[in-house]
Design an enzyme around this catalytic site. Structure first.
Site, short mmCIF file in Angstrom:
data_model
loop_
_atom_site.label_atom_id
_atom_site.label_comp_id
_atom_site.label_asym_id
_atom_site.label_seq_id
_atom_site.Cartn_x
_atom_site.Cartn_y
_atom_site.Cartn_z
N ASP A 55 99.99 7.76 -1.57
CA ASP A 55 101.02 6.71 -1.57
C ASP A 55 100.73 5.72 -0.42
O ASP A 55 101.00 6.03 0.73
CB ASP A 55 102.40 7.34 -1.37
CG ASP A 55 103.50 6.28 -1.37
OD1 ASP A 55 103.86 5.82 -2.48
OD2 ASP A 55 103.99 5.90 -0.29
N TYR A 60 101.96 -0.85 5.69
CA TYR A 60 101.61 0.24 6.62
C TYR A 60 100.41 -0.16 7.49
O TYR A 60 100.14 0.49 8.50
CB TYR A 60 101.33 1.56 5.88
CG TYR A 60 102.48 2.06 5.02
CD1 TYR A 60 103.79 1.61 5.22
CD2 TYR A 60 102.27 2.99 4.01
CE1 TYR A 60 104.84 2.07 4.42
CE2 TYR A 60 103.32 3.45 3.21
CZ TYR A 60 104.60 2.98 3.42
OH TYR A 60 105.63 3.43 2.61
N LYS A 88 101.86 -1.03 -2.56
CA LYS A 88 103.16 -1.71 -2.68
C LYS A 88 103.08 -3.14 -2.19
O LYS A 88 102.41 -3.43 -1.18
CB LYS A 88 104.23 -0.96 -1.88
CG LYS A 88 104.27 0.54 -2.12
CD LYS A 88 105.46 1.20 -1.44
CE LYS A 88 105.30 2.72 -1.45
NZ LYS A 88 104.53 3.24 -0.31
N HIS A 121 108.01 -3.10 -3.05
CA HIS A 121 108.40 -2.16 -1.99
C HIS A 121 109.91 -2.16 -1.75
O HIS A 121 110.53 -1.11 -1.60
CB HIS A 121 107.64 -2.52 -0.71
CG HIS A 121 107.47 -1.41 0.25
ND1 HIS A 121 106.37 -1.28 1.07
CD2 HIS A 121 108.27 -0.36 0.56
CE1 HIS A 121 106.50 -0.20 1.82
NE2 HIS A 121 107.64 0.37 1.53
N1 LIG Z 1 109.05 3.24 -0.51
C1 LIG Z 1 109.53 3.23 0.72
O1 LIG Z 1 110.29 2.32 1.10
C2 LIG Z 1 109.18 4.34 1.65
C3 LIG Z 1 109.97 4.53 2.80
C4 LIG Z 1 109.62 5.58 3.67
C5 LIG Z 1 108.53 6.40 3.39
N2 LIG Z 1 107.77 6.16 2.28
C6 LIG Z 1 106.58 7.03 1.96
O2 LIG Z 1 107.00 8.38 2.05
C7 LIG Z 1 106.08 9.10 2.88
C8 LIG Z 1 106.79 10.28 3.52
O3 LIG Z 1 107.84 9.89 4.38
P1 LIG Z 1 107.79 10.18 5.94
O4 LIG Z 1 106.36 10.26 6.35
O5 LIG Z 1 108.66 9.19 6.63
O6 LIG Z 1 108.58 11.55 6.08
P2 LIG Z 1 108.38 13.06 5.61
O7 LIG Z 1 107.21 13.21 4.72
O8 LIG Z 1 109.72 13.51 5.17
O9 LIG Z 1 108.10 13.78 7.00
C9 LIG Z 1 106.86 13.63 7.62
C10 LIG Z 1 106.86 14.42 8.92
O10 LIG Z 1 107.08 15.81 8.66
C11 LIG Z 1 106.15 16.61 9.35
N3 LIG Z 1 105.65 17.65 8.42
C12 LIG Z 1 105.01 17.44 7.24
N4 LIG Z 1 104.74 18.61 6.64
C13 LIG Z 1 105.20 19.58 7.44
C14 LIG Z 1 105.21 21.00 7.34
N5 LIG Z 1 104.69 21.63 6.31
N6 LIG Z 1 105.78 21.68 8.37
C15 LIG Z 1 106.31 21.04 9.43
N7 LIG Z 1 106.34 19.70 9.57
C16 LIG Z 1 105.79 18.97 8.58
C17 LIG Z 1 105.01 15.70 9.73
O11 LIG Z 1 104.59 16.01 11.05
P3 LIG Z 1 103.06 16.49 11.30
O12 LIG Z 1 102.24 15.25 11.17
O13 LIG Z 1 103.13 17.02 12.69
O14 LIG Z 1 102.76 17.52 10.26
C18 LIG Z 1 105.54 14.28 9.63
O15 LIG Z 1 105.75 13.67 10.87
C19 LIG Z 1 105.62 8.02 3.87
O16 LIG Z 1 104.45 8.43 4.58
C20 LIG Z 1 105.40 6.86 2.93
O17 LIG Z 1 104.17 6.99 2.23
C21 LIG Z 1 108.09 5.17 1.40
#
Ligand SMILES: NC(=O)c1ccc[n+]([C@@H]2O[C@H](COP(=O)([O-])OP(=O)(O)OC[C@H]3O[C@@H](n4cnc5c(N)ncnc54)[C@H](OP(=O)(O)O)[C@@H]3O)[C@@H](O)[C@H]2O)c1
Length: 337
Positions: A55, A60, A88, A121
């Protein structure tokens, strides 16, 4: 050789075109905590452990670095057709003449000649610089204007017609906005990307999109535990610390993150967790293939929704001193100007 998961074992979602999208993707938003090279390395590790769905997004700022990795993995033997790459359109590129060039730029950066999925987006053409404070407002910011959105959407449709993109979709939408888009689109959205985790289950929107043949892709599936301070409010909760999630995690001897991912895949959405650690990426991917949570566990998790939105989108508001809820059409109608 460290542990990997066979991509063939990962469940898939069939979109309305018949195309199959892996039911878990890898997020690439590094925000303030992971630089572009760190994210690109994480993508390399993710493909190595078995992810095939990535994604991405122009905003980004790391598509060129990820593109270098995608070239390498294809040289290393992963066929383009095995990959599902999403990008996006950012908010400052909604203009009729801007959509196709913006997509071409993402394609060039990612080193691809087509995208599997291209999303609008946010439904607002409201630019804000990356990393700005939540109180920052663009002087040109506007509310959702359906006519304007459809002009952008026509260009998105053109991307499908010309083969640059296989599917188009929306992100950060609401039911009233999607109703209008579905009424007026020649090519309907294949996917809606939306915040989804056990503390923000969005049951109405989740059911609406599925009832209309749109696949829900769930962002922040772990509640984005490392998001920057500026994106936190005192009311925010943390699904990874929820006692129900923790109890189920203890029973399965896994991290609470694994329970969130398993719940997401089993409920029927496609989570896109991000991790900079191979061990965590692998654990998340493994969760997508099983084992299944019991009906009682799924029911317990359905019961912990807190309606807690982490990504409120304050920077896209169009008036000073406006509540972020205005972005999300809480009354079931599009918030007027
Ligand atoms: N469309 C939109 O508007 C939009 C908005 C926000 C996000 N997104 C997309 O969604 C993706 C995910 O969201 P996000 O990155 O904000 O949050 P997330 O995936 O909910 O959380 C990511 C965090 O969780 C930790 N983590 C991941 N797997 C883990 C595990 N198995 N055990 C413990 N900790 C874990 C990671 O730390 P470590 O690195 O230390 O593992 C990371 O900092 C984004 O990267 C982006 O691609 C899209």
């Amino acid at each position: 050789m460290s542990e990997t998961i066979s991509p063939a074992a990962v469940p898939r979602r069939t979109l309305f075109t018949g195309a199959e999208m892996p039911a878990i993707g890898f997020g690439t938003f590094g925000s303030d905590h992971a630089g572009h090279d760190v994210v690109a390395d994480a993508v390399r590790g993710a493909v190595e452990v078995g992810y095939r769905h990535i994604d991405c997004a122009a905003v980004y700022g790391n598509e060129a670095e990820i593109g270098a990795v995608l070239r390498d993995v294809q040289t290393g033997g992963v066929a383009r057709e095995e990959l599902w790459i999403t990008s996006k359109l950012w908010n400052d590129k909604h203009g009729e003449d801007d959509v196709v060039p913006a997509c071409r730029q993402s394609l060039a950066d990612l080193g691809l000649d087509y995208l599997d999925l291209y999303l609008v987006h946010w439904p607002f053409p409201n630019f804000h610089p990356p990393g700005c404070d939540v109180s920052s407002r663009s002087p040109d910011a506007r509310p959702y204007l359906h006519e304007g959105f459809m002009k952008t959407w026509r260009q998105m449709e053109k991307l499908v017609e010309t083969g640059l993109v296989r599917h188009i979709g929306t992100s950060n939408m609401t039911i009233p906005k999607l109703e209008l888009v579905l009424r007026d689109a020649a090519v309907p959205p294949a996917v809606n990307e939306m915040e989804l985790h056990p503390h923000f289950q969005q049951p109405e929107l989740f059911d609406f999109v599925r009832d209309h043949g749109i696949e829900p892709v769930g962002y922040c599936p772990l509640g984005s535990p490392n998001r920057p301070e500026r994106d936190r409010t005192p009311e925010d909760t943390n699904p990874l610390e929820d006692p129900v999630v923790r109890e189920i995690a203890d029973a399965h001897d896994v991290h609470p993150a694994v329970v969130c991912i398993r719940w997401a895949v089993q409920r029927g959405q496609t989570p896109i967790p991000m991790s900079t650690r191979r061990k965590n990426s692998l654990a998340n991917l493994r969760a997508a293939i099983g084992p299944r949570l019991s009906d009682d566990e799924m029911e317990a998790l359905a019961g912990i929704d807190r309606n807690c939105r982490m990504i409120k989108g304050q920077v896209f508001l169009w008036k000073d001193h406006q509540a972020w809820e205005d972005l999300w059409d809480m009354d079931g109608a599009i918030t007027p100007r």
